[in-house]
Design an enzyme around this catalytic site. Structure first.
Site, PDB file in Angstrom:
ATOM      1  N   CYS A 136       0.710  -1.096   0.047  1.00 25.28           N
ATOM      2  CA  CYS A 136       0.149  -0.096   0.021  1.00 25.28           C
ATOM      3  C   CYS A 136       0.825   1.063  -0.137  1.00 25.28           C
ATOM      4  CB  CYS A 136      -1.050  -0.016   1.122  1.00 25.28           C
ATOM      5  SG  CYS A 136      -1.644   1.531   1.426  1.00 25.28           S
ATOM      6  N   CYS A 139      -0.292   4.088   2.330  1.00 23.40           N
ATOM      7  CA  CYS A 139      -0.151   3.823   3.781  1.00 23.40           C
ATOM      8  C   CYS A 139       1.410   3.972   3.995  1.00 23.40           C
ATOM      9  CB  CYS A 139      -0.361   2.200   4.182  1.00 23.40           C
ATOM     10  SG  CYS A 139      -1.944   1.719   3.512  1.00 23.40           S
ATOM     11  N   ASP A 140       2.657   3.398   3.271  1.00 22.75           N
ATOM     12  CA  ASP A 140       3.958   3.365   3.458  1.00 22.75           C
ATOM     13  C   ASP A 140       4.873   4.212   2.609  1.00 22.75           C
ATOM     14  OD1 ASP A 140       3.112   1.409   5.715  1.00 22.75           O
ATOM     15  OD2 ASP A 140       2.766   0.101   3.743  1.00 22.75           O
TER      16      ASP A 140
END
Ligand code: NAP
Length: 317
Positions: A136, A139-140
């Protein structure tokens, strides 16, 4: 509600299908219980802007869209339990859903547990999992600002992840096993024209290279690619690898109970019915063709309407 209470309907899953089922079943006065599952809000909470969900001409943030769906389900009377369904069995005239909270009884069950990102299955993917290997970008991706990264896959997800990462990273290499993208024309064009994206065609990830100091101190330094045409290998410098190679339906917990394809997608008929009477399914848990937020919501609606009809036909409400 006591342990012996039999619910009219229990929904498993909190993506667009699950919340839509909640909205419909609660509006039918069936007081549904929704088990949110391990990823509350589902896959859309890991994407950026959703540009193709009707009603949002400027697009909508994935997290916001799901939070609003949850609020709408709650406002209409859906009870939400932040627990995970772990098993399903028939007991007399009802079903028992095993969950991380204990057993829950229901006359109808609506399965909306969606799908999860697929992994490559190579050893070093696990070595650097969450320490440079991710699924993701939203997200990261922030951890890799100004760095070089790799994205694996040739579909819409890969193009979306790669395009997003170019806003943060110095360079993005998209690794695809063929010489033609699977992505939709508009998303493929956007990625192909992006000067920060380089494509490694006909290539597969052979290994993730990096340094491991300890269990919690490790970092990726490069990704070893194999050219599938001539067998040659090369190392692409990268601090992270983002996988976007499709999804696996979240149905392991239903194995042996509900009929499914070899790939794990649930088998349903044109009325969202599974092989078990009173058990319906909607969304990515069965749909390997469309896999869109809007189709998942549509299937969630259909499954809920079918559950409602089943309950009244069987005289259970
Ligand atoms: P997908 O369309 O199934 O694409 C998966 C990609 O990964 C394919 O290019 C595939 O290669 C590759 N792949 C699969 N297994 C692999 C492996 N083991 N090793 C290397 N490569 C592998 O999945 P997706 O991109 O997640 O898209 C799923 C659905 O969601 C699609 O319908 C898509 O349109 C939709 N979606 C829409 C949006 C949007 O509209 N904003 C964003 C994301 C996804 P091959 O091409 O060779 O099979």
């Amino acid at each position: 509600m006591s342990e012996s209470t039999i619910r009219s309907a229990v929904i498993c899953g909190s993506g667009p299908a699950g919340y839509t089922a909640g909205i419909y079943l609660s509006r039918a006065n069936l007081s549904p219980l929704l088990l949110a599952g391990p990823q509350v809000g589902g896959q859309l909470t890991t994407t950026t802007v959703i540009e193709n969900f009707p009603g949002f001409p400027e697009g909508q943030d994935g997290n916001k869209l799901m939070m609003d769906m949850e609020t709408q389900a709650k406002n209409n009377g859906t009870e939400i339990l932040y627990e995970i369904a772990t098993g399903l069995r028939r007991e007399g005239d009802h079903y028992v859903i095993e969950s991380t909270q204990g057993p829950i009884k229901a006359y109808t069950v609506v399965l909306c547990t969606g799908a999860s990102p697929k992994l490559l299955g190579i050893e070093t993917e696990q070595t650097f999992w969450n320490y440079g290997v991710h699924t993701c970008a939203v997200c990261d991706g922030g951890f890799y600002r100004g760095k070089e990264v790799v994205v694996v896959g040739g579909g819409d997800s890969a193009m979306e992840e790669a395009s997003y990462l170019t806003k943060l990273c110095e360079k993005v290499t998209v690794v695809h096993r063929r010489d033609e993208l699977r992505a939709s024309a508009v998303m493929a064009k956007r990625a192909l024209e992006n000067p920060k994206i380089e494509f490694a065609w006909n290539s597969a990830v052979e290994e993730v290279l990096g340094e491991v100091e300890s269990k919690h101190k490790k970092r990726v330094t490069a990704v070893r690619l194999k050219n599938l045409k001539d067998g040659s290998t090369r190392d692409v410098p990268a601090t992270a690898m983002f996988l976007a190679i499709g999804h696996k339906p979240n149905t392991d917990w239903l194995s042996g109970t509900v009929d499914m394809e070899d790939t794990g997608y649930l088998k349903i008929d044109g009325h969202c019915r599974t092989n078990l009477p009173g058990v319906f399914a909607g969304g990515d848990v069965h749909d390997h063709t469309y896999r869109q937020a809007i189709t998942a919501a549509g299937f969630g609606c259909m499954a809920a309407l079918e559950a409602e009809r089943y309950l009244s036909r069987e005289g259970l409400v």
